[in-house]
Design an enzyme around this catalytic site. Structure first.
Site, short mmCIF file in Angstrom:
data_model
loop_
_atom_site.label_atom_id
_atom_site.label_comp_id
_atom_site.label_asym_id
_atom_site.label_seq_id
_atom_site.Cartn_x
_atom_site.Cartn_y
_atom_site.Cartn_z
N LYS A 294 44.16 55.42 32.84
CA LYS A 294 45.35 54.59 32.63
C LYS A 294 44.93 53.17 32.27
O LYS A 294 43.77 52.78 32.42
CB LYS A 294 46.22 54.59 33.89
CG LYS A 294 45.53 54.00 35.12
CD LYS A 294 46.45 54.04 36.33
CE LYS A 294 45.77 53.42 37.54
NZ LYS A 294 46.64 53.34 38.71
N TYR B 230 41.12 20.27 26.71
CA TYR B 230 42.48 19.90 27.07
C TYR B 230 42.54 19.22 28.44
O TYR B 230 41.81 19.59 29.36
CB TYR B 230 43.38 21.14 27.08
CG TYR B 230 43.77 21.64 25.71
CD1 TYR B 230 44.47 20.84 24.81
CD2 TYR B 230 43.45 22.94 25.32
CE1 TYR B 230 44.84 21.31 23.56
CE2 TYR B 230 43.82 23.43 24.07
CZ TYR B 230 44.50 22.61 23.19
OH TYR B 230 44.86 23.07 21.97
#
Length: 823
Positions: free
Chosen positions: A489, A718
């Site tokens: 999965k 940033y």
């Protein structure tokens, strides 16, 4: 040499049942690798978790008529016309036959062992000597208890030299391999920690490996490895020792080693002469491996000027096949660095594991230095290609083109790679799996580049060998009858979908589990046929599940009602009802039936002939934490009680399963009918001890886009949270949080690895890139960087951000290119 089954029975001291046959040419131990049934002899080998005898009917149906077994099949009447050779131990019989075969040839043979470098040394020896000798060698790294005999079986009357490697992982194994190889020259590469857990000491491991050379005339080794030097010093005086050393007096005394940007010059003294070679490699391992080859050539009386000329032309050895996403919905398998019959068969087997496309194309160059005339060679290739189900062949080279009439499948032939590329356009390959198999001089790298999707500098490498290793590790912990459900999965925990499912199906996994119906549908469309359980079924996916034979988890009476409503729209064969899996809540308090609902559930299912309960299961909440042992045991007991209630009311057997990867490690007594293997399959163990026994599967890599120097007191990235306290040299990497590099790793919390050294992340991780401090690392633009992998574990990354490896793996974006490889 001609072998009849009667003759083979005599050689291996077996009892022949049946009339027997002539012309055994191929030995087979894996039913999935059959290529020429009429001349194959199958050895039904038993292991801890497998038994070749169960594949006898399948092989008989495919045309095999000769078998070596340890017991006769019970339904012998179904094997009309077959012959069986019964022996006590089929592996011993395989080894005995190949040891006999070896005695039929008096050619010199080089036997190679050691902890590392065996395959590289063997392949470089082949490159250096192939111009002078017709050489037979081990395919790839066939050096195991079955790989060695299959390698030696290749010997034929045209061969003039043999190069065989032999490896061991347990005591008393080499004594079985020694008579099969029976080398006249031995090469002991080195000694390291590999497989040390199975030996009492390094000394014992050295002694065991030395058994390969009991009957050698010469042995080549590096006397700088003290354990090897001491052991060989105590060995038989009849063995002529050829030592090399960087530290002390030796037959080949290594002097100065000068490493330049792309090459290394090695100076030495041999027979009182100063000699040197230059090689196109700079790493320590390659230097050591080359010196072994140098020693062999000196021992064989090659002139050093000739050695120098050949050494500079050595080519890197590709140790793996790579599977990548290609243009036009293609899958591309790249094995374009060598081409011989042995490695071609291995590559075709890997091609056959891939079920995602019905069409399979082989791009094959001329096979060089085969020792066979080209008519016989390409007839053999054509037969192999037919047997392996290739649908199209693209032949490149003058020899294969001249023999194109041998190939009965669709094909096209070109005299050179350049000629092929002139006609190639973007529509040449579509919706198919393409195997590139070419000798290095043909430059298939250009074809590989044209076929790949747009190149990415950031890739997630998935080691398929490690997946198989981890699967077999857990199999060794289970009873033979216990089934394994593998969790694929969430894009196989970020590792891929059909690529992982294909390898698991090839290795006989019992069940696969996905989260949602569309994941299961994708696997079915990719050719996956094993049972698939859907763990989070949703109402809009029920019709697709029924259509594609997927088995839903039913976790409540409401989910049962919805699924029953969908069933009404379909015609269900009552002889083959839809299998469902009942989830019971034993204390995790997520999805699942409460105990009070079980009786109503049973009545509903018994009254619906379209349904069959395949299993009842539950999830352990804390199987990895021994502090919660009592709670975990209570969960196990509750599941057993729920199963007992259901089984008492239902005639067909119902499986029960509760153990996950950590549960297998800590609560092995509760393995029941099946276990669910998840994160452990992908290389993350339940504890430190288990972690050492598993192999890392995934490595996230990128490259340096730019390097710049940031002056002291300036900021980086940033929000200006990154600051250079002094002049700082930084590398900008093309990976950011959109790729799965968690932003919490910003500003020194996370590290990457450059040139084997940890480099801290500086400033905030950006969407598509990040910056790292390489002030103390002499890295260059374009150089590779490891985000996580063998040397910098995913666990350390997870710990840095306070999470678990699951999250790190599943967060690797799908935009990051996956590269699957098999050693």
């Amino acid at each position: 040499m001609d072998y009849s089954t009667k003759k083979i029975a005599e050689i291996i001291a077996g009892i022949l049942h049946g009339e027997g046959s002539n012309g055994v040419e191929e030995l087979l131990i894996d039913s999935r690798k059959l290529s020429n049934a009429e001349v194959s002899l199958f050895f039904a080998i038993k292991g801890d978790r497998h038994d070749g005898h169960k594949y006898l009917p399948e092989l008989f149906d495919k045309g095999v008529r000769s078998f070596v077994v340890s017991s006769m099949p019970s339904s012998i009447e179904t094997f009309k016309g077959a012959c069986f050779i019964v022996v006590e131990n089929t592996l011993n019989a395989l080894q005995a036959l190949c040891a006999f075969h070896r005695t039929q040839f008096a050619i010199p043979v080089v036997g190679i062992t050691g902890s590392n470098g065996k395959t590289i040394v063997k392949e470089w020896m082949y490159q250096l000597l192939r111009d002078d000798k017709n050489i037979v060698r081990s395919p790839k790294s066939f050096n195991s208890q079955v790989g060695v005999p299959l390698s030696v079986w290749q010997l034929n009357k045209e061969h003039e030299l043999g190069l065989f490697e032999a490896g061991i992982s347990m005591p008393h194994e080499m004594v079985k391999l020694a008579p099969i190889v029976n080398p006249s020259i031995g090469v002991f590469t080195n000694i390291g920690e590999a497989h040390s857990e199975n030996f009492e000491s390094q000394e014992q491991k050295v002694q065991e490996k030395l058994r390969l050379f009991d009957n050698c005339k010469h042995i080549i080794y590096c006397s700088d490895y003290e354990l090897i030097d001491q052991a060989i010093g105590n060995a038989s005086a009849s063995i002529n020792r050829f030592s090399w050393s960087r530290k002390s007096k030796a037959d080949l005394q290594i002097g100065k080693i000068s490493i330049e940007e792309t090459e290394t010059t090695i100076q030495g003294v041999y027979d009182n002469d100063f000699i040197d070679i230059t090689i196109p490699f700079t790493d320590d391992a390659s230097i050591e491996n080359v010196i072994h080859c140098w020693a062999l050539m000196l021992l064989l009386k090659y002139n050093n000027e000739q050695i120098k000329e050949r050494m500079v032309r050595l080519s890197p050895i590709a140790m793996r096949l790579e599977l990548k996403e290609g243009v036009n919905n293609c899958s591309v398998i790249n094995d374009s660095y060598n081409s011989d019959l042995g490695s071609l068969a291995i590559a075709l087997d890997f091609l056959n594991q891939q079920k995602q496309h019905p069409n399979k194309t082989l791009v094959l160059s001329d096979i060089l230095q085969s020792g066979k005339n080209k008519e016989a060679l390409y007839q053999e290739v054509a037969n192999l290609v037919n047997e392996k189900g290739v649908t199209r062949i693209i032949g490149i080279g003058k020899d294969i083109s001249s023999e194109q009439d041998k190939f009965t499948i669709k094909g096209a032939f070109f005299n050179s790679t350049e000629e092929f590329l002139k006609v190639y356009d973007n529509s040449y390959f579509k919706d198919e799996t393409v195997l590139l198999k070419g000798a290095r001089p043909f430059g298939f790298e250009a074809i590989n580049k044209a076929l790949q999707q747009k190149a990415h500098k950031t890739v997630l490498e998935i080691n398929l060998n490690a997946i198989v290793h981890n699967l077999n590790y857990y199999r060794s912990k289970l009873k033979p009858e216990t089934k394994i459900m593998a969790m694929v999965k969430a894009f196989s925990y970020g590792s891929g979908s059909f690529e992982i499912a294909n390898i698991l199906q090839f290795h006989h996994i019992d069940y696969l589990a996905v989260a949602y119906a569309d994941e299961g549908v994708e696997l079915r469309k990719a050719g996956i046929t094993v049972p698939i359980m859907v763990m989070n079924p949703e109402e809009d996916g029920y019709d697709a599940m029924i259509e594609h034979n997927l088995e839903p988890e039913i976790f409540s009476l409401g989910s049962l009602s919805l699924f029953e409503n969908s069933i009404k729209k379909h015609t269900i064969d009552k002889a083959h009802p839809i299998r469902i899996h009942i989830k019971v809540d034993t204390g995790m308090h997520r999805l699942g039936f409460d105990t009070s609902e079980i009786n109503e559930l049973i009545v509903r299912v018994k009254n619906n002939p379209s349904l069959q309960i395949a299993s009842v299961f539950s999830h352990l909440a804390a199987s990895d934490d021994i502090e919660h042992k009592d709670f975990t045991l209570s969960q196990i007991n509750k599941l057993e009680a729920a199963h007992a209630i259901m089984q008492a009311q239902v005639q067909a057997p119902i499986m029960k399963h509760i153990l996950n990867s950590a549960g297998i490690a800590n609560y092995n007594e509760a393995q029941f009918d099946m276990v669910r293997l998840g994160i452990g399959l992908y290389g993350v163990g339940a504890n430190e001890e288990e972690q050492q026994l598993l192999q890392n599967v995934s490595s996230l890599r990128t490259t340096i886009s730019q390097i710049k120097t940031v002056p002291a007191n300036e900021t980086i990235g940033y929000s200006r949270v990154g600051k250079a306290n002094s002049d700082m040299r930084i590398a900008i990497l093309p990976i950011g949080y959109a790729d799965g590099l968690n932003r919490k790793l910003s500003n020194g919390k996370g590290y990457v690895m450059v040139q084997g050294k940890l480099a801290p992340i500086v400033g905030n991780v950006c969407m598509d890139m990040c910056m790292v401090d390489i002030t103390t690392i002499a890295a260059k633009e374009g150089e590779e960087v490891l985000i996580f992998g063998n040397e910098h574990s995913i666990l350390s990354v997870a710990n840095a951000i306070g999470t678990i490896p699951y999250e790190v793996l599943t967060n690797v974006s799908r935009r990051v290119k996956r590269v699957y490889y098999q050693e």
